[in-house]
Design a protein around this motif. Structure first.
Motif: not given
Length: 299
Positions: A226-239
């Motif tokens: 789950v943490a990997l998904a969150i990290y990848n989304l943070a670096v891709t989208i920067n929400p």
């Protein structure tokens, strides 16, 4: 007769329903086992509930929160998640054909419905850009930019569960397999050698994880996915923030476990964004379907 709004949140295991007043107040709620053998069985259970509600009230609109790739323009489930019998189904057309009255019906992907609920009155009321991550039978997702849902080409934006994050160990297994609540249950079942026929709930695992070292190992490994998904989304989208939903998000231990896992990533400090659970937790799909009716009625 009282005017009501009827909402369904269709999941791989259960169909939840909610009946609301015109002022969007709860009247009744419940859930039904999701039939997944034939389309006829699926629509029979929906029409039976609609018929039951219309005996005592006037339905002014029906909202559907639905899994998979949902063509909201034409009301089609291009792919209906775990509900294979509904792949390619013209959901709104087929449902209307079974009803005696021409109710207005709206449909949207379940994670996007959850995002709508959080946008309207939940934990995203004051942000412009956020990501929704839902943990259930699969891993759902939604992207909101400038307070608008992003559907993408082919209505596939936000399918975070299809990400592959552990190729060396798990080949093409996706985050649906590894990071969803079902993934947690499957890992727990393997660890404990529990038969497939025995029902296990993610909530049950979370309730006992502090007491059993084996369960702790399973939960912590799952939390890393789950943490990997969150990290990848943070670096891709920067929400501005990332919200986590699904029934398991109601457990107060979940967020600390995920935060601990993601803090082990040395790159997180450069990209971290606030992580919160949804305000509406497991009700967000129904309330998002209610928002569909509200918005549709204003057009």
């Amino acid at each position: 007769m009282e005017n009501v709004r009827l909402c369904f949140d269709v999941g791989g295991t259960y169909i939840k329903y909610g009946v609301f007043t015109e002022e969007n107040q709860w009247l009744t709620r419940g859930k039904m086992k999701t039939p997944n053998n034939t389309r006829a069985e699926f629509f029979d259970i929906l029409t039976a509930k609609i018929t039951e509600v219309e005996q005592d009230a006037s339905i002014e609109g029906i909202g559907l929160s639905f899994p998979g790739f949902i063509d909201t323009t034409n009301g089609i489930a291009i792919m209906a998640g775990a509900l294979e019998s509904l792949h390619g189904c013209h959901v709104i057309k087929e449902l209307k054909a079974r009803l005696a009255k021409p109710y207005p019906i709206w449909i949207e992907n379940d994670a996007r419905c959850a995002a709508l609920a959080e946008l309207s009155s939940g934990n995203a009321t004051h942000v412009q850009d956020f990501v929704m991550l839902t943990l259930g039978t699969g891993m759902g997702g939604a992207i909101v930019h400038q307070r608008q849902l992003i559907h993408g080409n082919g209505f596939r934006a936000g399918e975070f569960g299809m990400m592959i994050t552990d190729f060396q160990a798990s080949s093409f297994a996706t985050l649906h397999d590894l990071a969803s609540t079902r993934g947690l249950i499957d890992a727990y079942r393997r660890k404990k050698k529990i038969a497939e026929s025995e029902e296990i709930l993610g909530e049950t695992i979370m309730a006992q994880w502090r007491k059993d070292p084996e369960t702790q190992l399973v939960v912590r490994q799952w939390a890393h996915y789950v943490a990997l998904a969150i990290y990848n989304l943070a670096v891709t989208i920067n929400p501005e923030k990332i919200l986590i939903g699904g029934g398991i998000s109601q457990n107060t231990d979940l967020l600390p476990i995920i935060n601990q896992a993601i803090k082990e990533n040395p790159h997180w400090a450069d990209f971290q964004v606030p992580i919160e659970t949804c305000h509406y937790h497991n009700d967000s799909g129904l309330l998002g379907a209610l928002t569909l009716i509200e918005q549709g009625g204003k057009k």
